[in-house]
Design a protein around this motif. Sequence first.
Motif, PDB file in Angstrom:
ATOM      1  N   MET A  44       0.843  -1.265  -0.014  1.00 41.45           N
ATOM      2  CA  MET A  44       0.088   0.096   0.066  1.00 41.45           C
ATOM      3  C   MET A  44       0.628   1.301  -0.104  1.00 41.45           C
ATOM      4  SD  MET A  44      -2.871   1.431   2.767  1.00 41.45           S
ATOM      5  CE  MET A  44      -3.744  -0.244   2.624  1.00 41.45           C
ATOM      6  N   ALA A  45       0.466   2.078  -0.853  1.00 46.66           N
ATOM      7  CA  ALA A  45       1.522   3.418  -0.807  1.00 46.66           C
ATOM      8  C   ALA A  45       1.061   4.455   0.362  1.00 46.66           C
ATOM      9  CB  ALA A  45       0.964   4.338  -2.095  1.00 46.66           C
ATOM     10  N   THR A  46       2.219   4.925   0.466  1.00 51.15           N
ATOM     11  CA  THR A  46       2.135   5.728   2.095  1.00 51.15           C
ATOM     12  C   THR A  46       2.180   7.101   1.874  1.00 51.15           C
ATOM     13  OG1 THR A  46       2.997   3.873   3.215  1.00 51.15           O
ATOM     14  CG2 THR A  46       3.349   6.188   4.133  1.00 51.15           C
ATOM     15  N   CYS A  47       1.356   7.932   2.524  1.00 50.96           N
ATOM     16  CA  CYS A  47       1.367   9.440   2.449  1.00 50.96           C
ATOM     17  C   CYS A  47       2.552   9.825   3.600  1.00 50.96           C
ATOM     18  CB  CYS A  47       0.246  10.014   2.639  1.00 50.96           C
ATOM     19  SG  CYS A  47       0.294  11.948   2.594  1.00 50.96           S
ATOM     20  N   TYR A  48       3.761  10.375   3.342  1.00 47.07           N
ATOM     21  CA  TYR A  48       4.457  10.929   4.557  1.00 47.07           C
ATOM     22  C   TYR A  48       4.287  12.330   4.576  1.00 47.07           C
ATOM     23  CZ  TYR A  48       7.242   6.597   4.098  1.00 47.07           C
ATOM     24  OH  TYR A  48       7.710   5.437   4.287  1.00 47.07           O
ATOM     25  N   ILE A  49       4.009  12.775   5.844  1.00 47.05           N
ATOM     26  CA  ILE A  49       3.848  14.365   6.297  1.00 47.05           C
ATOM     27  C   ILE A  49       4.844  14.701   7.154  1.00 47.05           C
ATOM     28  CG2 ILE A  49       2.154  15.905   7.348  1.00 47.05           C
ATOM     29  CD1 ILE A  49      -0.046  14.126   6.243  1.00 47.05           C
ATOM     30  N   VAL A  50       5.541  15.570   6.976  1.00 45.93           N
ATOM     31  CA  VAL A  50       6.716  16.002   7.798  1.00 45.93           C
ATOM     32  C   VAL A  50       6.235  17.603   8.279  1.00 45.93           C
ATOM     33  CG1 VAL A  50       9.221  16.508   7.820  1.00 45.93           C
ATOM     34  CG2 VAL A  50       8.205  14.695   6.756  1.00 45.93           C
ATOM     35  N   GLY A  51       6.223  17.430   9.648  1.00 46.46           N
ATOM     36  CA  GLY A  51       5.839  18.836  10.261  1.00 46.46           C
ATOM     37  C   GLY A  51       7.170  19.382  10.703  1.00 46.46           C
ATOM     38  N   ALA A  52       6.844  20.517  11.522  1.00 44.15           N
ATOM     39  CA  ALA A  52       8.021  21.446  11.956  1.00 44.15           C
ATOM     40  C   ALA A  52       8.478  21.116  13.556  1.00 44.15           C
ATOM     41  CB  ALA A  52       7.519  22.788  12.080  1.00 44.15           C
ATOM     42  N   GLY A  53       7.911  20.024  13.962  1.00 42.61           N
ATOM     43  CA  GLY A  53       8.424  19.572  15.408  1.00 42.61           C
ATOM     44  C   GLY A  53       9.731  18.722  15.162  1.00 42.61           C
ATOM     45  N   ASP A  54       9.976  17.851  16.465  1.00 42.21           N
ATOM     46  CA  ASP A  54      11.078  17.251  16.611  1.00 42.21           C
ATOM     47  C   ASP A  54      11.185  16.102  15.601  1.00 42.21           C
ATOM     48  OD1 ASP A  54      11.587  19.090  18.432  1.00 42.21           O
ATOM     49  OD2 ASP A  54      11.117  17.628  20.282  1.00 42.21           O
ATOM     50  N   PHE A  55      12.096  15.888  14.767  1.00 43.97           N
ATOM     51  CA  PHE A  55      12.272  15.069  13.497  1.00 43.97           C
ATOM     52  C   PHE A  55      13.246  13.863  13.635  1.00 43.97           C
ATOM     53  CE2 PHE A  55      14.041  13.497   9.486  1.00 43.97           C
ATOM     54  CZ  PHE A  55      12.896  13.199   8.947  1.00 43.97           C
ATOM     55  N   THR A  56      12.773  12.777  13.502  1.00 43.72           N
ATOM     56  CA  THR A  56      13.621  11.493  13.473  1.00 43.72           C
ATOM     57  C   THR A  56      13.610  10.855  12.113  1.00 43.72           C
ATOM     58  OG1 THR A  56      14.033   9.195  14.577  1.00 43.72           O
ATOM     59  CG2 THR A  56      11.688  10.182  14.687  1.00 43.72           C
ATOM     60  N   ALA A  57      14.685  10.345  11.628  1.00 36.85           N
ATOM     61  CA  ALA A  57      14.518   9.660  10.175  1.00 36.85           C
ATOM     62  C   ALA A  57      14.214   8.209  10.408  1.00 36.85           C
ATOM     63  CB  ALA A  57      15.921   9.646   9.598  1.00 36.85           C
ATOM     64  N   ARG A  58      13.935   7.766  11.718  1.00 33.59           N
ATOM     65  CA  ARG A  58      13.523   6.408  11.978  1.00 33.59           C
ATOM     66  C   ARG A  58      12.254   5.795  11.171  1.00 33.59           C
ATOM     67  NH1 ARG A  58      12.567   6.748  16.680  1.00 33.59           N
ATOM     68  NH2 ARG A  58      10.363   6.540  16.734  1.00 33.59           N
ATOM     69  N   GLY A  59      12.590   4.992  10.241  1.00 33.80           N
ATOM     70  CA  GLY A  59      11.558   4.525   9.380  1.00 33.80           C
ATOM     71  C   GLY A  59      11.252   5.366   8.402  1.00 33.80           C
ATOM     72  N   PHE A  60      11.874   6.351   8.151  1.00 33.67           N
ATOM     73  CA  PHE A  60      11.591   7.169   6.965  1.00 33.67           C
ATOM     74  C   PHE A  60      11.941   6.844   5.561  1.00 33.67           C
ATOM     75  CE2 PHE A  60      11.993  11.100   4.044  1.00 33.67           C
ATOM     76  CZ  PHE A  60      10.754  11.684   4.432  1.00 33.67           C
ATOM     77  N   ALA A  61      11.282   6.116   4.673  1.00 31.39           N
ATOM     78  CA  ALA A  61      11.840   5.512   3.691  1.00 31.39           C
ATOM     79  C   ALA A  61      10.624   5.574   2.555  1.00 31.39           C
ATOM     80  CB  ALA A  61      12.205   4.145   4.138  1.00 31.39           C
ATOM     81  N   PRO A  62      10.536   6.850   1.896  1.00 29.75           N
ATOM     82  CA  PRO A  62       9.530   6.799   0.748  1.00 29.75           C
ATOM     83  C   PRO A  62      10.087   6.053  -0.135  1.00 29.75           C
ATOM     84  CG  PRO A  62       9.954   8.966   1.884  1.00 29.75           C
ATOM     85  CD  PRO A  62      11.212   7.800   2.290  1.00 29.75           C
ATOM     86  N   GLY A  63       9.209   5.448  -0.912  1.00 30.76           N
ATOM     87  CA  GLY A  63       9.576   4.771  -2.130  1.00 30.76           C
ATOM     88  C   GLY A  63       8.554   4.979  -3.263  1.00 30.76           C
ATOM     89  N   PRO A  64       8.647   4.446  -4.584  1.00 32.41           N
ATOM     90  CA  PRO A  64       7.805   4.824  -5.684  1.00 32.41           C
ATOM     91  C   PRO A  64       6.207   4.701  -5.187  1.00 32.41           C
ATOM     92  CG  PRO A  64       9.426   3.383  -6.444  1.00 32.41           C
ATOM     93  CD  PRO A  64       9.562   3.609  -4.995  1.00 32.41           C
ATOM     94  N   GLY A  65       5.508   5.626  -5.812  1.00 30.52           N
ATOM     95  CA  GLY A  65       4.100   5.721  -5.423  1.00 30.52           C
ATOM     96  C   GLY A  65       3.785   6.641  -4.204  1.00 30.52           C
TER      97      GLY A  65
END
Length: 248
Positions: free
Chosen positions: A1-22
């Motif tokens: 299933m395609a995922t919508c990643y939303i990034v806000g202005a708060g505290d960021f971690t790259a854990r699991g951040f792996a956008p792919g095609p679609g």
Amino acid sequence: MATCYIVGAGDFTARGFAPGPGDLILAADGGYRALYRLGTTPDLLLGDFDSLGDAPLPPDLPVLRFPVRKDDTDTGLALRYGLEQGFRDFALYGCAGGRTDHLLANFQSMARVSRLGATIRLAAPDYDAWALTGPAPLSPADAPGAPGPAPNAPLAPAAPSAPTAPGPDANAAPAAVLTLPPRPGGTLVSVFCHGDRAEGVTLTGLAYPLSDAVLTGDFPLGVSNRRLDGLPATVSVRRGALLILQEA
């Protein structure tokens, strides 16, 4: 299933951040800065831009600008956009830390999206959070002859979370189930009712299990549980909404 990643202005971690095609990447206002540091260009920048600052923007970056006086947060607007584009799986980054009221607003938005039948998680530096709503949405295979929703069709609300007089088939509704990502024994897990009442709550693989229990919004029975070493941990709910937090 395609995922919508939303990034806000708060505290960021790259854990699991792996956008792919679609997948779709949305920068909610100042969340663009975290993506800029990663060298990732979002598919869309949206918000009222009160936290964007002076980060350099590519000239061809699509932008949706909203007024500061509005009824929803920038994260909420991004969730609405993703739903309108047909996405049913969401990952929130940079949506914790900072202002407590914004964190609570994001938790409420997560519950709303979950009640509409989508899956959603939030990744914070110290924990992951999920909203989970039962009953589980029926797939087209579960309803012969009934086509699934069109990609851009509006979502129908889930069944009421606390009916006053459930019918005889209430217990037959499929429970929504979340299998938590693996973590060592002793990892903190908390499960809260996200609303007035959640029924048929079952916890496995935790030090304090539950079976077909009822959680309410005014008593935190599920707080401060712990993972058991070497066992998968699952959370399920037959009716109502849960907020689940697991230590990173």
